[in-house]
Every structure is written in C-alpha cells, then in structure tokens.
Design a protein around this motif. Sequence first.
Motif, PDB file in Angstrom:
ATOM      1  N   SER A 267       0.838  -1.211   0.000  1.00 56.43           N
ATOM      2  CA  SER A 267       0.000   0.000   0.000  1.00 56.43           C
ATOM      3  C   SER A 267       0.864   1.249   0.000  1.00 56.43           C
ATOM      4  O   SER A 267       0.566   2.234  -0.694  1.00 56.43           O
TER       5      SER A 267
ATOM      6  N   THR B  77       0.732   3.935  -3.172  1.00 53.81           N
ATOM      7  CA  THR B  77       0.358   5.338  -2.953  1.00 53.81           C
ATOM      8  C   THR B  77       1.532   6.261  -3.264  1.00 53.81           C
ATOM      9  O   THR B  77       1.334   7.382  -3.749  1.00 53.81           O
TER      10      THR B  77
ATOM     11  N   ASP C 231       1.233   7.525   1.436  1.00 51.72           N
ATOM     12  CA  ASP C 231       0.063   7.955   2.194  1.00 51.72           C
ATOM     13  C   ASP C 231      -0.019   7.197   3.520  1.00 51.72           C
ATOM     14  O   ASP C 231      -0.021   5.966   3.544  1.00 51.72           O
TER      15      ASP C 231
ATOM     16  N   SER D 110      -2.526   7.099   6.021  1.00 50.20           N
ATOM     17  CA  SER D 110      -3.764   6.392   6.350  1.00 50.20           C
ATOM     18  C   SER D 110      -3.972   5.176   5.460  1.00 50.20           C
ATOM     19  O   SER D 110      -4.446   4.127   5.923  1.00 50.20           O
ATOM     20  N   MET D 111      -3.604   5.277   4.192  1.00 52.58           N
ATOM     21  CA  MET D 111      -3.762   4.137   3.294  1.00 52.58           C
ATOM     22  C   MET D 111      -2.781   3.018   3.646  1.00 52.58           C
ATOM     23  O   MET D 111      -3.108   1.833   3.533  1.00 52.58           O
ATOM     24  N   THR D 112      -1.589   3.375   4.080  1.00 53.34           N
ATOM     25  CA  THR D 112      -0.629   2.362   4.512  1.00 53.34           C
ATOM     26  C   THR D 112      -1.129   1.638   5.760  1.00 53.34           C
ATOM     27  O   THR D 112      -0.984   0.410   5.887  1.00 53.34           O
TER      28      THR D 112
ATOM     29  N   ASN E 242      -4.274   1.206   6.528  1.00 53.43           N
ATOM     30  CA  ASN E 242      -5.324   0.307   6.048  1.00 53.43           C
ATOM     31  C   ASN E 242      -4.743  -0.862   5.256  1.00 53.43           C
ATOM     32  O   ASN E 242      -5.328  -1.935   5.200  1.00 53.43           O
TER      33      ASN E 242
ATOM     34  N   VAL F  48      -6.008  -0.075  -2.087  1.00 51.13           N
ATOM     35  CA  VAL F  48      -5.881   1.297  -2.586  1.00 51.13           C
ATOM     36  C   VAL F  48      -6.944   1.580  -3.644  1.00 51.13           C
ATOM     37  O   VAL F  48      -7.634   2.617  -3.605  1.00 51.13           O
TER      38      VAL F  48
ATOM     39  N   VAL G   8     -10.722   1.364  -2.178  1.00 52.99           N
ATOM     40  CA  VAL G   8     -11.159   2.573  -1.475  1.00 52.99           C
ATOM     41  C   VAL G   8     -11.565   3.653  -2.471  1.00 52.99           C
ATOM     42  O   VAL G   8     -12.602   4.321  -2.312  1.00 52.99           O
ATOM     43  N   GLU G   9     -10.759   3.834  -3.513  1.00 51.98           N
ATOM     44  CA  GLU G   9     -11.084   4.837  -4.537  1.00 51.98           C
ATOM     45  C   GLU G   9     -12.363   4.472  -5.288  1.00 51.98           C
ATOM     46  O   GLU G   9     -13.173   5.348  -5.608  1.00 51.98           O
TER      47      GLU G   9
ATOM     48  N   GLY H 214     -12.817   3.374   5.464  1.00 52.98           N
ATOM     49  CA  GLY H 214     -12.442   2.344   4.501  1.00 52.98           C
ATOM     50  C   GLY H 214     -12.843   0.941   4.911  1.00 52.98           C
ATOM     51  O   GLY H 214     -12.259  -0.056   4.441  1.00 52.98           O
TER      52      GLY H 214
END
Length: 414
Positions: free
Chosen positions: A249, A253, A261, A263-265, A267, A300, A303-304, A317
């Motif tokens: 992740s 990102t 990123d 928060s994405m990492t 998650n 990733v 979520v998008e 997420g």
Amino acid sequence: MDLAYSLDTVWVLLGAALVFFMQAGFAMVETGFTRAKNAGNIIMKNMMDFAVGSVVYWAFGFGIMFGDSMGGFIGGLDLFARNTYDFGVPTFAFLIFQTVFCATAATIVSGAMAERTKFISYLSYSFFISLIIYPVVGHWVWGGGFLSELGFVDFAGSTVVHSVGGWAALVGAKIIGPRIGKYTKDGKAKVIPGHSITLGALGVFILWFGWFGFNPGSQLAASGPENAQAIAGIFVTTNLAAAMGAIMSMIITWIKYGKPDVSMTLNGALAGLVGITAGTAAVSPMGAAAIGGIAGIVIVFAVEFVDHVLKVDDPVGAISVHGVCGALGTLLVGFFAVDGGLLYGGGFALLGVQAIGVVAVAAWTMTGAFILFKVIDATIGLRVSKVEELEGLDITEHGMESYADFQLKAIVHE
C-alpha cells in the motif's frame, strides 16, 4: 490428558482476551479517522455493540450457530447456551471465544456509517446482526452447515467475520447516504480528514497485536507438538501478510500520489490481516506474503472505487478493508492453499468452493442488512438531522464533548 485439556482451555481463553482487545483497536481507528466532534459517539458504539452483542449471542446466537443443523442452513435454538458441546475445551471457553468474533463482525459497520447515524439505530443493528445475520453464516462454515460440507476453507473468518461486517457496512452506508459536504454538486468526492492520525495508527497496532489471538487462537488447541507447530506457523503467516499489505500500500500510494500515504498504509496492514485470515493455516509463509501483498495493492483501488465510483461515503475504509479484502483473501485460498490450491496442482475445485462461499455469504448478508436497515429507517430512522450532524453527535446524542478542555482553549485563543 488433564494437563492437555487445561492447556488447550487456557490457550482459547487467551485468544479470546486478545480478540476482545481488538475492540479497542477498532475504536481507535474509527475515532482517529473521523472528526473530533463525533469521538465520544464512536467510542460508545464500539463499547455497546460488544455489550449488546455479548448478551444476544449468549442468549440466542450461539445456539443458532452451533446447534444441531437444520438442513445445513441454521442451527437449532439453544437458549442461553445451556447445552454441552464437544469442542475439545469447555463449552463456556468456546462461547466467549466465539462471542468476541461476533462482536468484531458487528463493530465493522460502525466506521462505515460514522458521523451521521442515530445511536439507537446503531444499537438496533448490532442486536440483529448478533442475533441472526452473523450466526447463520457462522453455522454454514463453522457449525456443520452446507459450506463446511462442501469443503469451504475459512480458518479464522475472512468471510464469516470480516466480509459479513463489510457487506453489511456497504448496504448501511449506501442507504444512509454520505456525510454533509462529502460530495460536491457535480458528484466529486471531497476528503474529510480525520482528527488524529496518531489515534488511527494506535488502533492499527492494537489490531495487529490482537490478530495474534484471532488467527492462532482459532487453532483451538495448544497441547502437543502438532498444535504447537501449527500455532507457530499461523503467527508467521499472519505477521507476513500484515507486513506485506502495509509495504505494498505504501509503494502504490507513493507511485500514484507522489508521497507515501499514511492512512492508506495503515489500512494496507489491515487489508493484509483480513486477507490472510481465511487461509492462515492452509498456506505457506511465501503464500501468506503474496496474499498480504495482493490485498495491500487492491485496498488502494477498492477505497477509490467505493468513494468515487459507487459514491458510498465510508470514512474509515471498512467496506474495502473487510468486505473486499475478506472476499479476496477467501478466494486466494483457492490459489495458495498448500493442500488443494490451484498453484499447488490442486485444480479449480477448491477455488470453485471458495467462490460459492463468498457469493452465498455476500447475498445473505446484503439481503438481510438491506431489510434490517430499511425497517430501522422506516421506524425509528437511521440518520440524525442536518443540524445534529453539523453540530456533532457527541453533543446531540450524548450531551458531552470528547475534547472539551482542548476545544475551550481553542476558542479562547481565537
């Protein structure tokens, strides 16, 4: 024999305690990823879905999940878990272990519907998922139901626990609608930052720690060399998947956005954990790393997709982490299982069974959740008023402020 029985019992109870602590992890993730004005509300939801779920699951859900199977669909009712079962440990040890799993499924929905859901409505949802939605799925897979008879593999609950929570979260978030200000008039998604990435990160570390009870604890025995080796292997596969999820992740990102990123990492680590949970005892360390890495990439884009294409507002997420990666991890067992996996010469049979299970659970959960949320919306209502949402649920639902001193100082400073 007495020593082995005692050791197995203590192991299951230790696993239950670790999984219970995951409730704190979920609370911190959800609180950190949302705004300060709703922090107390989220804490209350995470506490009370465990409290409500514990009582309801003990009174009704446990029997529905593990009672004598009726047509492979549902277990016979065993009010207040009074029957004695042969689980290899005392019935009550197994009951508390399964109770904390049930609570995990229920609490996943809290994050996806955060910042705009009535507290009483959330309690009503928690009651019914613990009463019927989760126990029925659990019976199919772990209680002798039709999926277990097909050979469906979900060792610790990528589908039974996480996908159930994720699919219910998808339905609930879609029905309740996005938070005020989430989408512009032309439909473009706007970022609504959470108030504390530190709290969110703490929650992820707690969840990672608790997962060592979630997955290894599901071995349900620690006595003897075979169980000891299995537990050690599950620890390794669990950890590798989480690590690879975070790494991938971060890399994705970094490439997509020019910076890694945070928060994405975070998650991504959870995506790896959710993904490995189904096959943690069935795959090699290499397979676990692959599953975690794949989940870390998929999260990733998931979520998008949920945010920009489905237009479903999920502040933390949860739909992508638990629903998408839970289903993904379950399917990947069909590829990476050392015994029967496609990549190990097992053909498509196991993959086909895994797909049947994923679809069946998604259909049951989303249908049940749709009916439940629609009934709640039509009776007591799902969503708070616009004024209440803008002011914050801490004040309007609970009559308090989570950061009263901090907020007072900010006002004085201004």
